[in-house]
Design a protein around this motif. Structure first.
Motif, PDB file in Angstrom:
ATOM      1  N   ALA A  22      72.027  76.258  44.365  1.00 26.83           N
ATOM      2  CA  ALA A  22      71.656  75.151  43.474  1.00 26.83           C
ATOM      3  C   ALA A  22      72.309  73.852  43.936  1.00 26.83           C
ATOM      4  CB  ALA A  22      72.055  75.476  42.034  1.00 26.83           C
ATOM      5  N   GLU A  23      73.585  73.926  44.344  1.00 26.27           N
ATOM      6  CA  GLU A  23      74.274  72.736  44.835  1.00 26.27           C
ATOM      7  C   GLU A  23      73.691  72.264  46.162  1.00 26.27           C
ATOM      8  OE1 GLU A  23      78.721  72.599  44.014  1.00 26.27           O
ATOM      9  OE2 GLU A  23      78.342  74.760  43.914  1.00 26.27           O
ATOM     10  N   VAL A  24      73.380  73.207  47.041  1.00 25.91           N
ATOM     11  CA  VAL A  24      72.774  72.853  48.318  1.00 25.91           C
ATOM     12  C   VAL A  24      71.409  72.199  48.096  1.00 25.91           C
ATOM     13  CG1 VAL A  24      71.876  73.769  50.491  1.00 25.91           C
ATOM     14  CG2 VAL A  24      74.015  74.663  49.562  1.00 25.91           C
ATOM     15  N   LYS A  25      70.637  72.741  47.149  1.00 21.24           N
ATOM     16  CA  LYS A  25      69.320  72.193  46.846  1.00 21.24           C
ATOM     17  C   LYS A  25      69.422  70.752  46.366  1.00 21.24           C
ATOM     18  CE  LYS A  25      65.209  73.053  44.013  1.00 21.24           C
ATOM     19  NZ  LYS A  25      64.588  73.960  43.012  1.00 21.24           N
ATOM     20  N   ARG A  26      70.433  70.462  45.548  1.00 27.65           N
ATOM     21  CA  ARG A  26      70.614  69.091  45.049  1.00 27.65           C
ATOM     22  C   ARG A  26      70.851  68.129  46.211  1.00 27.65           C
ATOM     23  NH1 ARG A  26      75.313  66.941  44.476  1.00 27.65           N
ATOM     24  NH2 ARG A  26      76.363  68.965  44.290  1.00 27.65           N
ATOM     25  N   VAL A  27      71.704  68.514  47.167  1.00 27.25           N
ATOM     26  CA  VAL A  27      71.995  67.656  48.320  1.00 27.25           C
ATOM     27  C   VAL A  27      70.736  67.444  49.159  1.00 27.25           C
ATOM     28  CG1 VAL A  27      73.375  67.423  50.418  1.00 27.25           C
ATOM     29  CG2 VAL A  27      74.400  68.409  48.360  1.00 27.25           C
ATOM     30  N   LEU A  28      69.985  68.514  49.389  1.00 33.14           N
ATOM     31  CA  LEU A  28      68.781  68.413  50.213  1.00 33.14           C
ATOM     32  C   LEU A  28      67.700  67.561  49.552  1.00 33.14           C
ATOM     33  CD1 LEU A  28      68.560  72.087  51.536  1.00 33.14           C
ATOM     34  CD2 LEU A  28      69.124  70.036  52.855  1.00 33.14           C
ATOM     35  N   LEU A  29      67.616  67.597  48.223  1.00 24.14           N
ATOM     36  CA  LEU A  29      66.652  66.753  47.525  1.00 24.14           C
ATOM     37  C   LEU A  29      66.998  65.273  47.698  1.00 24.14           C
ATOM     38  CD1 LEU A  29      66.017  68.757  44.219  1.00 24.14           C
ATOM     39  CD2 LEU A  29      64.326  68.202  45.983  1.00 24.14           C
ATOM     40  N   VAL A  30      68.289  64.951  47.612  1.00 24.18           N
ATOM     41  CA  VAL A  30      68.727  63.574  47.856  1.00 24.18           C
ATOM     42  C   VAL A  30      68.370  63.153  49.278  1.00 24.18           C
ATOM     43  CG1 VAL A  30      70.740  62.072  48.070  1.00 24.18           C
ATOM     44  CG2 VAL A  30      70.580  63.656  46.143  1.00 24.18           C
ATOM     45  N   ALA A  31      68.650  64.042  50.252  1.00 19.87           N
ATOM     46  CA  ALA A  31      68.358  63.741  51.652  1.00 19.87           C
ATOM     47  C   ALA A  31      66.864  63.535  51.874  1.00 19.87           C
ATOM     48  CB  ALA A  31      68.879  64.867  52.545  1.00 19.87           C
ATOM     49  N   LEU A  32      66.060  64.386  51.251  1.00 15.40           N
ATOM     50  CA  LEU A  32      64.607  64.269  51.406  1.00 15.40           C
ATOM     51  C   LEU A  32      64.114  62.936  50.875  1.00 15.40           C
ATOM     52  CD1 LEU A  32      61.908  65.543  52.177  1.00 15.40           C
ATOM     53  CD2 LEU A  32      61.837  66.606  49.908  1.00 15.40           C
ATOM     54  N   GLY A  33      64.589  62.533  49.694  1.00 15.99           N
ATOM     55  CA  GLY A  33      64.171  61.261  49.115  1.00 15.99           C
ATOM     56  C   GLY A  33      64.551  60.075  49.986  1.00 15.99           C
ATOM     57  N   VAL A  34      65.797  60.063  50.495  1.00 12.15           N
ATOM     58  CA  VAL A  34      66.261  58.962  51.342  1.00 12.15           C
ATOM     59  C   VAL A  34      65.461  58.929  52.643  1.00 12.15           C
ATOM     60  CG1 VAL A  34      68.209  58.086  52.684  1.00 12.15           C
ATOM     61  CG2 VAL A  34      68.573  58.921  50.353  1.00 12.15           C
ATOM     62  N   LEU A 163      73.432  72.471  55.697  1.00 13.17           N
ATOM     63  CA  LEU A 163      73.761  71.079  55.396  1.00 13.17           C
ATOM     64  C   LEU A 163      74.474  70.413  56.570  1.00 13.17           C
ATOM     65  CD1 LEU A 163      74.967  71.130  51.663  1.00 13.17           C
ATOM     66  CD2 LEU A 163      72.770  70.378  52.580  1.00 13.17           C
ATOM     67  N   LEU A 164      75.352  71.161  57.246  1.00 17.98           N
ATOM     68  CA  LEU A 164      76.057  70.592  58.391  1.00 17.98           C
ATOM     69  C   LEU A 164      75.082  70.272  59.525  1.00 17.98           C
ATOM     70  CD1 LEU A 164      79.248  72.848  58.424  1.00 17.98           C
ATOM     71  CD2 LEU A 164      79.088  70.454  57.732  1.00 17.98           C
ATOM     72  N   ALA A 165      74.097  71.152  59.741  1.00 23.40           N
ATOM     73  CA  ALA A 165      73.092  70.890  60.770  1.00 23.40           C
ATOM     74  C   ALA A 165      72.238  69.691  60.392  1.00 23.40           C
ATOM     75  CB  ALA A 165      72.218  72.124  60.972  1.00 23.40           C
ATOM     76  N   ASP A 166      71.864  69.588  59.125  1.00 22.92           N
ATOM     77  CA  ASP A 166      71.056  68.455  58.683  1.00 22.92           C
ATOM     78  C   ASP A 166      71.857  67.162  58.790  1.00 22.92           C
ATOM     79  OD1 ASP A 166      68.457  67.831  57.799  1.00 22.92           O
ATOM     80  OD2 ASP A 166      69.197  67.428  55.776  1.00 22.92           O
ATOM     81  N   ALA A 167      73.167  67.225  58.546  1.00 22.36           N
ATOM     82  CA  ALA A 167      74.022  66.046  58.698  1.00 22.36           C
ATOM     83  C   ALA A 167      74.051  65.591  60.157  1.00 22.36           C
ATOM     84  CB  ALA A 167      75.436  66.347  58.211  1.00 22.36           C
ATOM     85  N   GLN A 168      74.080  66.561  61.092  1.00 20.32           N
ATOM     86  CA  GLN A 168      74.031  66.209  62.511  1.00 20.32           C
ATOM     87  C   GLN A 168      72.713  65.536  62.866  1.00 20.32           C
ATOM     88  OE1 GLN A 168      75.291  70.189  64.122  1.00 20.32           O
ATOM     89  NE2 GLN A 168      76.576  68.930  65.417  1.00 20.32           N
ATOM     90  N   HIS A 169      71.634  66.034  62.285  1.00 24.83           N
ATOM     91  CA  HIS A 169      70.323  65.419  62.533  1.00 24.83           C
ATOM     92  C   HIS A 169      70.291  64.001  61.980  1.00 24.83           C
ATOM     93  CE1 HIS A 169      65.675  65.957  62.448  1.00 24.83           C
ATOM     94  NE2 HIS A 169      66.087  65.213  63.439  1.00 24.83           N
ATOM     95  N   THR A 170      70.840  63.789  60.784  1.00 22.76           N
ATOM     96  CA  THR A 170      70.901  62.448  60.196  1.00 22.76           C
ATOM     97  C   THR A 170      71.758  61.529  61.049  1.00 22.76           C
ATOM     98  OG1 THR A 170      70.643  63.412  57.980  1.00 22.76           O
ATOM     99  CG2 THR A 170      71.447  61.150  58.104  1.00 22.76           C
ATOM    100  N   THR A 171      72.858  62.061  61.604  1.00 23.53           N
ATOM    101  CA  THR A 171      73.724  61.266  62.481  1.00 23.53           C
ATOM    102  C   THR A 171      72.967  60.824  63.731  1.00 23.53           C
ATOM    103  OG1 THR A 171      75.675  62.469  61.700  1.00 23.53           O
ATOM    104  CG2 THR A 171      75.883  61.269  63.777  1.00 23.53           C
ATOM    105  N   SER A 172      72.141  61.720  64.278  1.00 20.42           N
ATOM    106  CA  SER A 172      71.347  61.334  65.445  1.00 20.42           C
ATOM    107  C   SER A 172      70.379  60.206  65.088  1.00 20.42           C
ATOM    108  CB  SER A 172      70.579  62.546  65.991  1.00 20.42           C
ATOM    109  OG  SER A 172      69.554  62.954  65.116  1.00 20.42           O
ATOM    110  N   ASP A 173      69.892  60.193  63.849  1.00 23.60           N
ATOM    111  CA  ASP A 173      69.011  59.115  63.401  1.00 23.60           C
ATOM    112  C   ASP A 173      69.778  57.799  63.326  1.00 23.60           C
ATOM    113  OD1 ASP A 173      66.469  58.207  62.561  1.00 23.60           O
ATOM    114  OD2 ASP A 173      67.163  58.157  60.489  1.00 23.60           O
ATOM    115  N   ILE A 174      71.063  57.869  62.983  1.00 22.89           N
ATOM    116  CA  ILE A 174      71.899  56.662  62.958  1.00 22.89           C
ATOM    117  C   ILE A 174      71.951  56.034  64.349  1.00 22.89           C
ATOM    118  CG2 ILE A 174      74.275  55.832  62.708  1.00 22.89           C
ATOM    119  CD1 ILE A 174      74.607  57.915  60.476  1.00 22.89           C
ATOM    120  N   TRP A 175      72.199  56.885  65.367  1.00 19.80           N
ATOM    121  CA  TRP A 175      72.279  56.355  66.724  1.00 19.80           C
ATOM    122  C   TRP A 175      70.929  55.826  67.202  1.00 19.80           C
ATOM    123  CZ3 TRP A 175      76.679  55.039  68.558  1.00 19.80           C
ATOM    124  CH2 TRP A 175      77.836  55.723  68.174  1.00 19.80           C
ATOM    125  N   THR A 176      69.875  56.475  66.787  1.00 22.92           N
ATOM    126  CA  THR A 176      68.545  55.972  67.137  1.00 22.92           C
ATOM    127  C   THR A 176      68.344  54.576  66.575  1.00 22.92           C
ATOM    128  OG1 THR A 176      67.703  58.238  67.022  1.00 22.92           O
ATOM    129  CG2 THR A 176      66.081  56.481  67.050  1.00 22.92           C
TER     130      THR A 176
END
Length: 316
Positions: A22-34, A163-176
């Motif tokens: 449930a906690e992981v789902k909440r974080v992923l929903l925020v990530a999806l929206g952003v 979540l850690l893998a998705d954070a790495q993917h988001t970090t790669s988007d930062i560098w892009t």
């Protein structure tokens, strides 16, 4: 008889591997929206300005959104509790999701290369950009920084590989986005249309590196690579009074989440209750040393003692 939820040793094994979906789902929903919002913003600016680099960046943000969506689907499947069809739990679904995210990262790297080639072949046409578009990209960069930090901190708190893998993917988007900002700033300020193409190759190498890091941290889990050195397990088990010999040791899983240990053991006992108490002590010592573990201990007679400790499957 222990309290409700306890086993005969007085521990609460069910509580050690809590269902945090449930906690992981909440974080992923925020990530999806952003990620959806950032994708639409970059896509709009890219279409208006004619920037292929921005369109590639929008594609990268779209893969962020897809990875978050995939994470939501995977998270619903990764129930940590064993059931009839999955007696060892469902933890590996998280690793499968992380590997898929790595695939999205690799796809993004090739997409950027393709975009750079298209820009070169098109003759590096001038872009329709001004300071307002660059400011909007700075806002996007800030949102990505906040999102990556949020996902990483929650991933560590929940010990969640997805979540850690998705954070790495988001970090790669930062560098892009940083690379695109540098290139487009050069285009706006100095009319250097080749800048965003020139930095595309190093950016792709960075994305491939991130992909490899995600693969390296999750593939061992999927292929049942050793989790704990057999020498370490042997040391802990042999320190328990009554243990005479430990051999044929194997382990798999992820330390800190769930580890499965198998070993063959010879004990100094002539009756089953005494031997059973010794095996329980071994399990308690292993759990105290390595965290949550699930042990399978095969007791053998004294003549089965062997000097080697690594897993050979000698006695079945």
């Amino acid at each position: 008889m222990g309290r409700a939820g306890q086993d005969k040793t007085g521990r609460f094994p069910a509580a050690e591997r809590q269902d945090k979906r449930a906690e992981v789902k909440r974080v992923l929903l925020v990530a999806l929206g952003v990620n959806v919002a950032m994708t639409l913003l970059k896509l709009g600016i890219g279409l208006l300005s004619g920037s292929l680099a921005l369109l590639a960046d929008a594609m990268h943000s779209a893969t962020d959104g897809l990875s978050s969506l995939l994470g939501l689907i995977t998270n619903n499947l990764s129930d940590p509790k064993p059931d009839r069809d999955h007696p060892y739990g469902h933890d590996k679904y998280e690793a499968v999701g992380a590997i898929a995210i790595a695939g999205f990262i690799l796809f993004t790297a090739f997409e950027i290369v393709r975009t750079a080639i298209e820009r070169i072949s098109s003759g590096l046409q001038p872009l329709k950009l001004d300071a307002q578009e660059l400011l909007m990209l700075l806002i996007v960069l800030g949102c990505n920084l906040l999102l990556a930090g949020y996902e990483r901190s929650e991933g560590k708190r929940l010990s969640n590989q997805l979540l850690l893998a998705d954070a790495q993917h988001t970090t790669s988007d930062i560098w892009t986005t940083v690379v695109v900002l540098v290139g487009l700033s050069g285009v706006v300020l100095f009319k250097l249309n080749w800048l965003d193409v020139a930095i595309a190759i190093p950016l792709c190498l960075l994305l491939i590196r991130v992909c490899w890091q995600v693969m390296r941290s999750n593939l061992p889990w999927l292929v049942d690579q050793i989790a704990i050195a057999p020498e370490a397990i042997h040391e802990v088990a042999m320190a328990v009074p009554g243990v005479l010999n430990v051999h044929d040791i194997a382990s798999r899983g992820v330390i800190g989440q769930r580890v499965f240990i198998e070993l063959h053991m010879v004990v100094d006992a002539n009756d089953l209750p005494t031997a059973h108490r010794i095996t329980e002590l071994v399990e308690e010592h292993l759990e105290a040393r390595f965290g949550h573990v699930r042990c399978t201990i095969h007791l053998e007679p004294r003549e089965y003692a062997i000097p080697t400790i690594t897993f050979q499957g000698t006695h079945g």
